[in-house]
Design a protein around this motif. Structure first.
Motif, PDB file in Angstrom:
ATOM      1  N   PHE A 338       0.824  -1.210   0.000  1.00 12.90           N
ATOM      2  CA  PHE A 338       0.000   0.000   0.000  1.00 12.90           C
ATOM      3  C   PHE A 338       0.857   1.258   0.000  1.00 12.90           C
ATOM      4  O   PHE A 338       0.497   2.264  -0.625  1.00 12.90           O
ATOM      5  N   SER A 339       1.995   1.228   0.663  1.00  9.69           N
ATOM      6  CA  SER A 339       2.913   2.366   0.567  1.00  9.69           C
ATOM      7  C   SER A 339       3.347   2.576  -0.881  1.00  9.69           C
ATOM      8  O   SER A 339       3.397   3.714  -1.381  1.00  9.69           O
ATOM      9  N   ALA A 340       3.663   1.479  -1.571  1.00 14.53           N
ATOM     10  CA  ALA A 340       4.043   1.572  -2.988  1.00 14.53           C
ATOM     11  C   ALA A 340       2.880   2.065  -3.834  1.00 14.53           C
ATOM     12  O   ALA A 340       3.078   2.801  -4.813  1.00 14.53           O
ATOM     13  N   THR A 341       1.660   1.679  -3.473  1.00 15.29           N
ATOM     14  CA  THR A 341       0.475   2.154  -4.188  1.00 15.29           C
ATOM     15  C   THR A 341       0.341   3.664  -4.069  1.00 15.29           C
ATOM     16  O   THR A 341       0.089   4.365  -5.059  1.00 15.29           O
ATOM     17  N   LEU A 342       0.506   4.190  -2.871  1.00 12.17           N
ATOM     18  CA  LEU A 342       0.431   5.638  -2.673  1.00 12.17           C
ATOM     19  C   LEU A 342       1.538   6.347  -3.439  1.00 12.17           C
ATOM     20  O   LEU A 342       1.330   7.445  -3.976  1.00 12.17           O
ATOM     21  N   ASN A 343       2.714   5.723  -3.503  1.00 13.45           N
ATOM     22  CA  ASN A 343       3.800   6.302  -4.302  1.00 13.45           C
ATOM     23  C   ASN A 343       3.398   6.396  -5.765  1.00 13.45           C
ATOM     24  O   ASN A 343       3.613   7.426  -6.419  1.00 13.45           O
ATOM     25  N   GLN A 344       2.827   5.324  -6.285  1.00 14.82           N
ATOM     26  CA  GLN A 344       2.442   5.322  -7.690  1.00 14.82           C
ATOM     27  C   GLN A 344       1.335   6.333  -7.956  1.00 14.82           C
ATOM     28  O   GLN A 344       1.354   7.035  -8.985  1.00 14.82           O
ATOM     29  N   GLU A 345       0.395   6.440  -7.047  1.00 13.29           N
ATOM     30  CA  GLU A 345      -0.688   7.401  -7.243  1.00 13.29           C
ATOM     31  C   GLU A 345      -0.170   8.831  -7.179  1.00 13.29           C
ATOM     32  O   GLU A 345      -0.636   9.697  -7.925  1.00 13.29           O
ATOM     33  N   ARG A 346       0.781   9.071  -6.303  1.00 15.14           N
ATOM     34  CA  ARG A 346       1.416  10.397  -6.262  1.00 15.14           C
ATOM     35  C   ARG A 346       2.061  10.719  -7.603  1.00 15.14           C
ATOM     36  O   ARG A 346       1.954  11.847  -8.113  1.00 15.14           O
ATOM     37  N   ASP A 347       2.732   9.727  -8.206  1.00 17.40           N
ATOM     38  CA  ASP A 347       3.512   9.958  -9.412  1.00 17.40           C
ATOM     39  C   ASP A 347       2.675   9.912 -10.687  1.00 17.40           C
ATOM     40  O   ASP A 347       3.023  10.561 -11.677  1.00 17.40           O
ATOM     41  N   GLU A 348       1.586   9.131 -10.678  1.00 22.33           N
ATOM     42  CA  GLU A 348       0.856   8.911 -11.919  1.00 22.33           C
ATOM     43  C   GLU A 348      -0.603   9.387 -11.897  1.00 22.33           C
ATOM     44  O   GLU A 348      -1.183   9.588 -12.957  1.00 22.33           O
ATOM     45  N   ALA A 349      -1.171   9.546 -10.707  1.00 23.99           N
ATOM     46  CA  ALA A 349      -2.596   9.883 -10.638  1.00 23.99           C
ATOM     47  C   ALA A 349      -2.849  11.307 -10.175  1.00 23.99           C
ATOM     48  O   ALA A 349      -4.009  11.701 -10.021  1.00 23.99           O
ATOM     49  N   MET A 350      -1.801  12.072  -9.963  1.00 24.81           N
ATOM     50  CA  MET A 350      -1.975  13.463  -9.535  1.00 24.81           C
ATOM     51  C   MET A 350      -1.585  14.404 -10.673  1.00 24.81           C
ATOM     52  O   MET A 350      -0.498  14.284 -11.251  1.00 24.81           O
ATOM     53  N   LEU A 351      -2.463  15.320 -10.974  1.00 25.59           N
ATOM     54  CA  LEU A 351      -2.194  16.309 -12.013  1.00 25.59           C
ATOM     55  C   LEU A 351      -1.330  17.432 -11.449  1.00 25.59           C
ATOM     56  O   LEU A 351      -1.241  17.602 -10.225  1.00 25.59           O
ATOM     57  N   PRO A 352      -0.681  18.222 -12.312  1.00 28.90           N
ATOM     58  CA  PRO A 352       0.227  19.269 -11.827  1.00 28.90           C
ATOM     59  C   PRO A 352      -0.425  20.262 -10.871  1.00 28.90           C
ATOM     60  O   PRO A 352       0.247  20.820  -9.991  1.00 28.90           O
ATOM     61  N   ASP A 353      -1.744  20.484 -10.999  1.00 29.47           N
ATOM     62  CA  ASP A 353      -2.407  21.458 -10.131  1.00 29.47           C
ATOM     63  C   ASP A 353      -2.841  20.863  -8.791  1.00 29.47           C
ATOM     64  O   ASP A 353      -3.421  21.553  -7.957  1.00 29.47           O
ATOM     65  N   GLY A 354      -2.568  19.562  -8.576  1.00 28.18           N
ATOM     66  CA  GLY A 354      -2.921  18.939  -7.306  1.00 28.18           C
ATOM     67  C   GLY A 354      -4.171  18.087  -7.353  1.00 28.18           C
ATOM     68  O   GLY A 354      -4.513  17.429  -6.359  1.00 28.18           O
ATOM     69  N   ARG A 355      -4.870  18.086  -8.476  1.00 23.43           N
ATOM     70  CA  ARG A 355      -6.063  17.244  -8.587  1.00 23.43           C
ATOM     71  C   ARG A 355      -5.653  15.772  -8.614  1.00 23.43           C
ATOM     72  O   ARG A 355      -4.781  15.371  -9.383  1.00 23.43           O
ATOM     73  N   VAL A 356      -6.293  14.958  -7.754  1.00 23.91           N
ATOM     74  CA  VAL A 356      -6.034  13.524  -7.706  1.00 23.91           C
ATOM     75  C   VAL A 356      -7.102  12.821  -8.545  1.00 23.91           C
ATOM     76  O   VAL A 356      -8.297  12.915  -8.234  1.00 23.91           O
ATOM     77  N   LEU A 357      -6.682  12.162  -9.609  1.00 20.45           N
ATOM     78  CA  LEU A 357      -7.636  11.426 -10.431  1.00 20.45           C
ATOM     79  C   LEU A 357      -8.346  10.381  -9.583  1.00 20.45           C
ATOM     80  O   LEU A 357      -7.776   9.827  -8.650  1.00 20.45           O
ATOM     81  N   SER A 358      -9.586  10.095  -9.937  1.00 20.55           N
ATOM     82  CA  SER A 358     -10.435   9.354  -9.003  1.00 20.55           C
ATOM     83  C   SER A 358     -10.397   7.846  -9.156  1.00 20.55           C
ATOM     84  O   SER A 358     -10.785   7.129  -8.226  1.00 20.55           O
ATOM     85  N   ARG A 359      -9.929   7.328 -10.308  1.00 23.06           N
ATOM     86  CA  ARG A 359     -10.035   5.879 -10.494  1.00 23.06           C
ATOM     87  C   ARG A 359      -8.889   5.305 -11.316  1.00 23.06           C
ATOM     88  O   ARG A 359      -8.218   6.018 -12.068  1.00 23.06           O
ATOM     89  N   TRP A 360      -8.717   3.992 -11.136  1.00 30.83           N
ATOM     90  CA  TRP A 360      -7.848   3.190 -11.994  1.00 30.83           C
ATOM     91  C   TRP A 360      -8.695   2.050 -12.548  1.00 30.83           C
ATOM     92  O   TRP A 360      -9.494   1.441 -11.834  1.00 30.83           O
ATOM     93  N   HIS A 361      -8.529   1.758 -13.843  1.00 28.05           N
ATOM     94  CA  HIS A 361      -9.262   0.648 -14.454  1.00 28.05           C
ATOM     95  C   HIS A 361      -8.393   0.054 -15.556  1.00 28.05           C
ATOM     96  O   HIS A 361      -7.474   0.697 -16.064  1.00 28.05           O
ATOM     97  N   ASN A 362      -8.723  -1.168 -15.940  1.00 31.67           N
ATOM     98  CA  ASN A 362      -7.904  -1.870 -16.916  1.00 31.67           C
ATOM     99  C   ASN A 362      -8.081  -1.349 -18.339  1.00 31.67           C
ATOM    100  O   ASN A 362      -7.223  -1.555 -19.193  1.00 31.67           O
ATOM    101  N   ALA A 363      -9.201  -0.701 -18.598  1.00 30.17           N
ATOM    102  CA  ALA A 363      -9.469  -0.254 -19.968  1.00 30.17           C
ATOM    103  C   ALA A 363     -10.362   0.977 -19.943  1.00 30.17           C
ATOM    104  O   ALA A 363     -11.028   1.277 -18.948  1.00 30.17           O
ATOM    105  N   ALA A 364     -10.370   1.682 -21.059  1.00 34.56           N
ATOM    106  CA  ALA A 364     -11.220   2.864 -21.181  1.00 34.56           C
ATOM    107  C   ALA A 364     -12.689   2.452 -21.249  1.00 34.56           C
ATOM    108  O   ALA A 364     -13.024   1.303 -21.521  1.00 34.56           O
ATOM    109  N   GLY A 365     -13.557   3.455 -21.015  1.00 32.19           N
ATOM    110  CA  GLY A 365     -14.986   3.206 -21.114  1.00 32.19           C
ATOM    111  C   GLY A 365     -15.785   3.736 -19.949  1.00 32.19           C
ATOM    112  O   GLY A 365     -17.006   3.858 -20.030  1.00 32.19           O
ATOM    113  N   ASP A 366     -15.099   4.068 -18.861  1.00 31.33           N
ATOM    114  CA  ASP A 366     -15.787   4.555 -17.658  1.00 31.33           C
ATOM    115  C   ASP A 366     -15.405   6.002 -17.357  1.00 31.33           C
ATOM    116  O   ASP A 366     -15.722   6.528 -16.314  1.00 31.33           O
ATOM    117  N   GLU A 367     -14.727   6.653 -18.319  1.00 33.09           N
ATOM    118  CA  GLU A 367     -14.092   7.926 -18.011  1.00 33.09           C
ATOM    119  C   GLU A 367     -14.799   9.133 -18.614  1.00 33.09           C
ATOM    120  O   GLU A 367     -15.562   9.014 -19.582  1.00 33.09           O
TER     121      GLU A 367
END
Length: 823
Positions: A338-367
């Motif tokens: 879970f620590s590694a998960t938070l690291n990945q979300e910090r690096d990949e799921a946060m936009l430059p303005d600080g917005r945290v994207l809300s979801r991860w999914h295997n494929a497009a279609g829910d976005e």
């Protein structure tokens, strides 16, 4: 001659009386050269392998406690369709407690593989090393390094993986269903017998291990381990689980030369290894199974710890309870992941303005169109900007820090955490202390939080309650990192929010005196919505401390309990009355249906936390209800019908376990802090005698709990009190934290390093009293006292006067056991 004859008879008689498995008491390796078989038996006889090299090389049978767990296919290695089952010129060499099988060769002109299998008996453990050599660089479509073919899908209930997750065999429903993860170690278990098989796995240096679990063509349960020189990628988008396809991974790179897989096999008494201890009044077996299945199911893979789980390949970042789940599971592998998960979300799921994207999914279609990143899988949900991903990140981060105690790791998240909070703080456009959502009103048909098809808009009480919790927790993190100014700032923002939140709806707040509840949201036109007793909203207000008015608490919780009992519901619904038709998406109609009235146990921890300060018996009732439900259906549902109370939905939510994580946090009071182990129990008499072990940062603590009698012991100390407390031991110094808070501490420095036995029986404004039962010379220091004040210190009824320092410390020495009273 007669005496010698009698002696021989005696020897024969003694041998006859020896247990049949006495030969296995030290373990053995028996090589039958005639039958081309090798039998390897562990020292206690719990594990036995039969290797057959008649036509190829295969582990033909694997006995766990005398029961063969394999299908006729056994365990073999291979690349694609070429396997170790068909090979010639096998050579076997023997040495003490070890045997080597060489000459295993298979493949074709495109790629030839040669292998050597080394088995070594190490007590009860069988070590198996597969050394593989490729004749050229390649990118094979599939491999078995090796492949385990268990008898059927019921051989094991599941397997606990060394990333904290689990494979639940019943979810591999169809032939070919496959779950692939980037880790290769696992412990399989049988929940009826308690027999387990632990398989530790390590690929060679510079290699990357992975594994996949499938239902075989004849109903076998297969476990395939893989090793490549570059990390394996998914074949189908970001899918870790694929239906009726075994090729979950894209081809992986292997290099010419040697590669290896190191395996250690051992029997595990699952009931002992994963024991939850002695839990009077609680179904401890159900707790164990629920946390090891439903609780772990949300681990999709390395760096993806979530709540929806691996069968649907989903993770919602707008859920704030994953660290709490890890606290209850108490597995360092889950914590590390879970620590590694938070690291990945910090690096990949946060936009430059600080917005945290809300979801991860295997494929497009829910976005929301244009937001899905196919390389990472993160995106914004199509239902609207779910703003609780901002608060979820902060709450999880702060609670994870208390579990890991890693200040350096926390600092790597400091900038991102401050940006995430700043993003939401800026949304208080009118300056009233309440933070606005991205949507303005119900006419937009957009969501703003976890209830993603309810059109909660503008000023959302649920998100703001979570924001209060996030601000409070992060203020403490800033203090720990040494920035008192920022800590004070976040506290002031939280206080302003609390004041505004509790105002009557007529004055811009969320409290409805007429309905005796907190409403859900207010649109930008001032209209109030969600006065239909929405449980997560009202629970969050109380659980997170926004509502501390006893009268309001009684009005809310009394009303919820009365109505839940009247409907005879086993758990709380999302709301008790219907939303208005225009406030929800059409799938929520007619009431009660889906997020408009069904039972979602995911938010159970908020209910337990809210009720524990109001009526512990009610909190305990719903914990036991969840355990009974687990025994009925495994909690393998997204939600439960309000009408039938049967499970609904294919999207299984691991968050359904949170009522049980609350058992540990809010009843047993397991409250680790970054610098200590802490307990803040809320026990009732029916739970007296509770005792279990809890491991925090490598130290195993023994916890013993009864009403007003709490104990923590570990190597070097035994501490008890009648209130919650925290304890830390560093070298010869023991620190006792009154009520598990930083403000008041008692430090004991032992000069001779012996075990410290401490009982604290009173700590209030009038006096502090404790007893030390262990011998030795101690230096005592009380902190948090009145600076410069003179205190009477009674040691075994002999008084002395000691003046506190300007910092509020009171320090003195004493030799030997004693009773101490400071007034």
């Amino acid at each position: 001659m007669l005496s010698r004859f009698k002696f021989c008879l005696s020897i024969i008689f003694v041998i006859a009386l020896l247990p049949k498995n006495s030969q296995a008491a030290t373990g053995n390796i028996i090589h039958n050269k005639t039958n081309h078989t090798i039998a390897i038996t562990g020292a206690d006889g719990s594990l036995k392998l039969i290797i057959d090299y008649t036509k190829g090389c295969v582990v033909k049978q694997l006995f766990v406690k005398g029961k063969n767990k394999l299908s006729p296919l056994g365990i073999y290695s291979g690349i694609g369709s070429a396997t170790s089952l068909n090979t010639a010129s096998i050579q076997v060499s023997e040495s003490k407690n070890a045997i080597t099988i060489s000459g295993i060769k298979y493949g074709d002109v495109d790629l030839t593989i040669t292998e050597t299998w080394l088995f070594k008996l190490n007590g009860n453990t069988v070590d198996w090393v597969i050394n593989r050599n490729y004749d050229k660089n390649a990118k094979p479509n599939d491999m078995a390094f090796p492949k385990w073919n268990f008898a059927d899908m019921n051989t094991w209930k599941g397997g606990i993986m060394d990333n904290g997750g689990m494979v639940w065999c019943k979810y591999l429903k169809a032939v070919g269903d496959t779950y692939g993860v980037h880790t290769a170690g696992v412990t399989f278990w049988d929940a009826s017998s308690g027999d387990g098989l632990a398989i530790k796995a390590n690929a060679g240096q510079g290699q990357f291990a992975a594994s996949k679990y499938s239902q075989g063509p004849n109903g076998e349960f297969t476990f395939t381990q893989l090793a490549t020189t570059t990390p394996l990628r998914q074949r189908y988008d970001q899918s870790r689980f694929v239906s009726q396809k075994t090729d979950v991974f894209a081809p992986g790179q292997v290099k010419k030369g040697g590669m290896s897989m190191h395996l250690s096999l051992s029997y595990v008494n699952y009931f002992e290894k994963y024991s939850r201890g002695n839990l009077p009044g609680i179904d401890a077996a159900a707790v164990r199974e629920l946390l090891n299945t439903t609780g772990r199911y949300g681990v999709v893979d390395n760096n993806i710890v979530g709540g929806n789980g691996w069968t649907t390949n989903w993770k919602c970042l707008h859920e704030p309870f994953f660290a709490q789940v890890g606290m209850a599971i108490n597995d360092p592998n889950y914590t590390r992941n879970f620590s590694a998960t938070l690291n990945q979300e910090r690096d990949e799921a946060m936009l430059p303005d600080g917005r945290v994207l809300s979801r991860w999914h295997n494929a497009a279609g829910d976005e929301i169109p244009g937001t899905y990143n196919p390389k990472t899988g993160y995106y914004e949900a199509m239902w609207g900007y779910t703003i609780d991903s901002q608060t979820g990140y902060i709450i999880n981060l702060s609670e994870q820090f208390d579990i890991t105690g890693d200040v350096n790791w926390l600092r790597t998240h400091r900038e991102s955490a401050e940006k995430a909070l700043a993003w939401l703080i800026k949304r208080d456009a009118n300056g009233n202390g309440i933070f606005e959502m991205m949507n303005n009103n119900i006419a937009e048909h957009k969501a703003s939080d976890w209830l993603d098809i309810v059109w909660a808009s503008y000023e959302n009480a649920f998100v703001n309650a979570q924001m209060y919790e996030a601000l409070t927790l992060w203020a403490e993190c800033e203090r720990v990192m040494g920035d008192s100014q920022k800590s004070g700032y976040y506290k002031s923002v939280a206080l302003k929010l609390k004041t505004a939140f509790n105002k009557p709806v007529e004055e811009g707040g969320f409290w409805s005196a007429a309905k005796k509840q907190y409403v859900y949201w207010r649109d930008n036109d001032g209209s109030v919505h969600g006065d239909n007793l929405v449980t997560p909203v009202n629970f969050a207000a109380i659980a997170f401390g926004l509502c501390d008015d006893p009268k309001r608490i009684e009005q809310v919780l009394g009303q919820i309990e009365q109505r839940t009992v009247a409907e005879n519901l086993f758990h709380w619904p999302l709301c008790f009355e219907s939303f208005k038709r225009e406030e929800v998406q059409s799938g929520n109609w007619p009431f009660p249906k889906y997020e408009n009235g069904d039972i979602f146990p995911t938010w159970g921890y908020l209910g337990i936390r809210a009720y524990v300060g109001y009526d512990k018996a009610i909190a305990l009732k719903y914990i036991n209800n969840i355990l009974k439900q687990y025994n009925k259906d495994g909690l393998s549902s997204q939600r439960y019908s309000r009408v039938t109370q049967l499970g609904q939905g294919d999207d299984i939510l691991s968050g359904i376990c949170t009522s049980i994580t609350a058992l540990y946090r809010d009843i047993y009071g397991i409250r680790p802090k970054w610098n200590r182990m802490g307990i803040e129990p809320n026990m009732v008499a029916s739970l007296n005698g509770t005792a279990f072990n809890y491991t925090l940062r490598g130290t195993e603590y023994h916890i013993a709990l009864s009403t007003n009698n709490y104990r923590i012991s570990a190597k070097g100390f035994n501490v008890s009190a009648n209130e919650g407390f925290g304890v830390a031991k560093n070298g010869n110094k023991l620190t006792y934290y009154h009520q598990n808070k930083e403000e008041h501490r008692l430090e004991l420095l032992s000069k001779n390093g012996i075990e410290i036995k401490l009982n604290v029986n009173r700590w209030d404004n009038d006096s502090v009293s404790w007893k030390v039962a262990s011998t030795g010379l101690y230096t005592f220091k009380l902190t948090g006292m009145s600076p410069g004040r003179e205190y009477t210190v009674a040691i075994n009824n002999k008084n002395r006067v000691i003046k506190a320092t300007a910092e509020g410390d009171l320090q003195f020495n004493h030799n030997g056991p004693a009773i101490f009273i400071v007034k």
